[in-house]
Design an enzyme around this catalytic site. Structure first.
Site, PDB file in Angstrom:
ATOM      1  N   ILE A   1      32.728   2.097  43.693  1.00 34.24           N
ATOM      2  CA  ILE A   1      34.093   1.984  44.220  1.00 34.24           C
ATOM      3  C   ILE A   1      34.778   0.988  43.296  1.00 34.24           C
ATOM      4  O   ILE A   1      34.526  -0.211  43.381  1.00 34.24           O
ATOM      5  CB  ILE A   1      34.115   1.506  45.681  1.00 34.24           C
ATOM      6  CG1 ILE A   1      33.397   2.503  46.587  1.00 34.24           C
ATOM      7  CG2 ILE A   1      35.558   1.313  46.156  1.00 34.24           C
ATOM      8  CD1 ILE A   1      33.335   2.092  48.046  1.00 34.24           C
ATOM      9  N   PRO A   2      35.601   1.463  42.367  1.00 33.85           N
ATOM     10  CA  PRO A   2      36.001   0.645  41.211  1.00 33.85           C
ATOM     11  C   PRO A   2      37.091  -0.391  41.478  1.00 33.85           C
ATOM     12  O   PRO A   2      38.206  -0.311  40.953  1.00 33.85           O
ATOM     13  CB  PRO A   2      36.479   1.707  40.211  1.00 33.85           C
ATOM     14  CG  PRO A   2      37.035   2.795  41.071  1.00 33.85           C
ATOM     15  CD  PRO A   2      36.140   2.838  42.286  1.00 33.85           C
ATOM     16  N   CYS A   3      36.759  -1.400  42.283  1.00 34.05           N
ATOM     17  CA  CYS A   3      37.718  -2.464  42.549  1.00 34.05           C
ATOM     18  C   CYS A   3      37.998  -3.285  41.283  1.00 34.05           C
ATOM     19  O   CYS A   3      39.003  -4.006  41.218  1.00 34.05           O
ATOM     20  CB  CYS A   3      37.221  -3.369  43.670  1.00 34.05           C
ATOM     21  SG  CYS A   3      35.598  -4.102  43.395  1.00 34.05           S
ATOM     22  N   HIS A   4      37.132  -3.158  40.263  1.00 38.72           N
ATOM     23  CA  HIS A   4      37.362  -3.882  39.013  1.00 38.72           C
ATOM     24  C   HIS A   4      38.564  -3.339  38.247  1.00 38.72           C
ATOM     25  O   HIS A   4      39.025  -3.963  37.297  1.00 38.72           O
ATOM     26  CB  HIS A   4      36.117  -3.817  38.129  1.00 38.72           C
ATOM     27  CG  HIS A   4      35.702  -2.423  37.761  1.00 38.72           C
ATOM     28  ND1 HIS A   4      34.978  -1.612  38.618  1.00 38.72           N
ATOM     29  CD2 HIS A   4      35.916  -1.682  36.642  1.00 38.72           C
ATOM     30  CE1 HIS A   4      34.772  -0.442  38.042  1.00 38.72           C
ATOM     31  NE2 HIS A   4      35.329  -0.454  36.840  1.00 38.72           N
ATOM     32  N   ARG A   5      39.093  -2.178  38.664  1.00 43.55           N
ATOM     33  CA  ARG A   5      40.254  -1.586  37.996  1.00 43.55           C
ATOM     34  C   ARG A   5      41.587  -2.115  38.544  1.00 43.55           C
ATOM     35  O   ARG A   5      42.642  -1.633  38.152  1.00 43.55           O
ATOM     36  CB  ARG A   5      40.204  -0.064  38.098  1.00 43.55           C
ATOM     37  CG  ARG A   5      39.006   0.546  37.373  1.00 43.55           C
ATOM     38  CD  ARG A   5      38.967   2.048  37.516  1.00 43.55           C
ATOM     39  NE  ARG A   5      37.725   2.590  36.960  1.00 43.55           N
ATOM     40  CZ  ARG A   5      37.287   3.829  37.148  1.00 43.55           C
ATOM     41  NH1 ARG A   5      37.994   4.658  37.890  1.00 43.55           N
ATOM     42  NH2 ARG A   5      36.153   4.228  36.614  1.00 43.55           N
TER      43      ARG A   5
END
Length: 287
Positions: A251-255
């Site tokens: 779940i790409p919260c780093h984006r």
């Protein structure tokens, strides 16, 4: 009494230093020897180690930094997401739409905080350092990253806090096989399909689903994300939900970045967030 030997730096720390050196001095086009020296390794050993952890050679990584700069210039004309979409990043780069499906707990299950749930866990090395992977019969419920010096007794604390009533059991072999699908090696993206099980409120799940729609190589601001879920005034609440994501990378919260273009915070460390974003931009070179 003889002094204890000073522990050697981990491979992840050496590679992280090399990545920082390249990101800082890429315009000078440092040679392999110069970059290896920054990591305090021989060129041959460094080349092999770098490709193992990053997935490509140092030379190709330098090429990706040029792409990064071009993307930054493109973004000056509009939002980061719109620029990414306009440059064709939404096609085969929509990694998470294709390979990840998300399931959420029912209201009753959320209230019970994992009663009757068994979570198998394993601690492994990954392209982004040591990670903790948790899995249930219904899917992956945890993926976090930690510092190499973290005491083993504290690694499980965040997982226990998120799922306080669940039963945790070691599952090193099972999670090792799953980790190979998440990080196949050689810089390849995850091999799906992968099912995720999340523990959150309806609002949190809505935010996490929206994160899955951000294309590989693109970024959004917190304001963009709030508008995407039709809650433009809930930027602060969106930021809180992003920070509570328990399944990092997939779940790409780093984006999610700041509105001024800054990298912003990250639950597992801003330097790791930078490495993840660079890693994904490199993937675009192969699309």
């Amino acid at each position: 009494m003889q002094k204890a030997a000073k522990p050697l730096e981990s491979d992840y720390v050496r590679v992280a230093k090399a990545l920082e050196f390249l990101r800082t001095d890429w315009r000078e086009q440092p040679t392999l020897n110069e970059t290896a020296a920054a990591a305090k390794l021989s060129p041959h050993h460094f080349q092999r180690l770098f490709k193992t952890w990053v997935g490509i050679s140092p030379k190709k990584y330098l090429q990706s930094l040029t792409l990064t700069d071009a993307q930054r210039q493109l973004r000056s004309g509009g939002t980061v997401l719109n620029t990414a979409l306009n440059t064709g990043l939404s096609g085969s780069g929509r990694l998470h739409d294709l390979f990840v499906s998300l399931q959420s707990m029912t209201p009753a299950e959320y209230r019970d905080q994992g009663i009757g749930l068994t979570i198998g866990f394993g601690i492994h090395n990954s392209p982004f350092g040591r990670c903790l992977l948790g899995v249930t019969a219904r899917g992956i419920c945890w993926l976090s990253f930690d510092k190499a010096e973290t005491e083993p007794s504290k690694i499980l604390l965040p997982l226990k806090e998120t799922w306080p009533s669940a039963r945790l059991t070691p599952a090193q072999k099972e999670t090792a096989g799953l980790l190979k699908r998440i990080f196949p090696g050689e810089g390849s993206p995850p091999r799906g399909p992968l099912t995720l099980l999340v523990h959150g409120t309806d609002f949190q799940v809505r935010v996490w689903r929206a994160l899955l729609g951000i294309p590989l190589g693109a970024t959004m601001t917190y304001g963009d994300l709030a508008a995407d879920i039709q809650k433009p005034k809930a930027v602060r609440a969106v930021g809180t939900a992003v920070g509570q994501n328990a399944i990092s990378f997939l779940i790409p919260c780093h984006r999610i970045i700041r509105s001024d273009g800054g990298i912003g915070g990250y639950r597992w460390g801003s330097p790791r967030k930078e490495v993840m974003l660079e890693w994904e931009k490199i993937r675009l070179l192969d699309i």
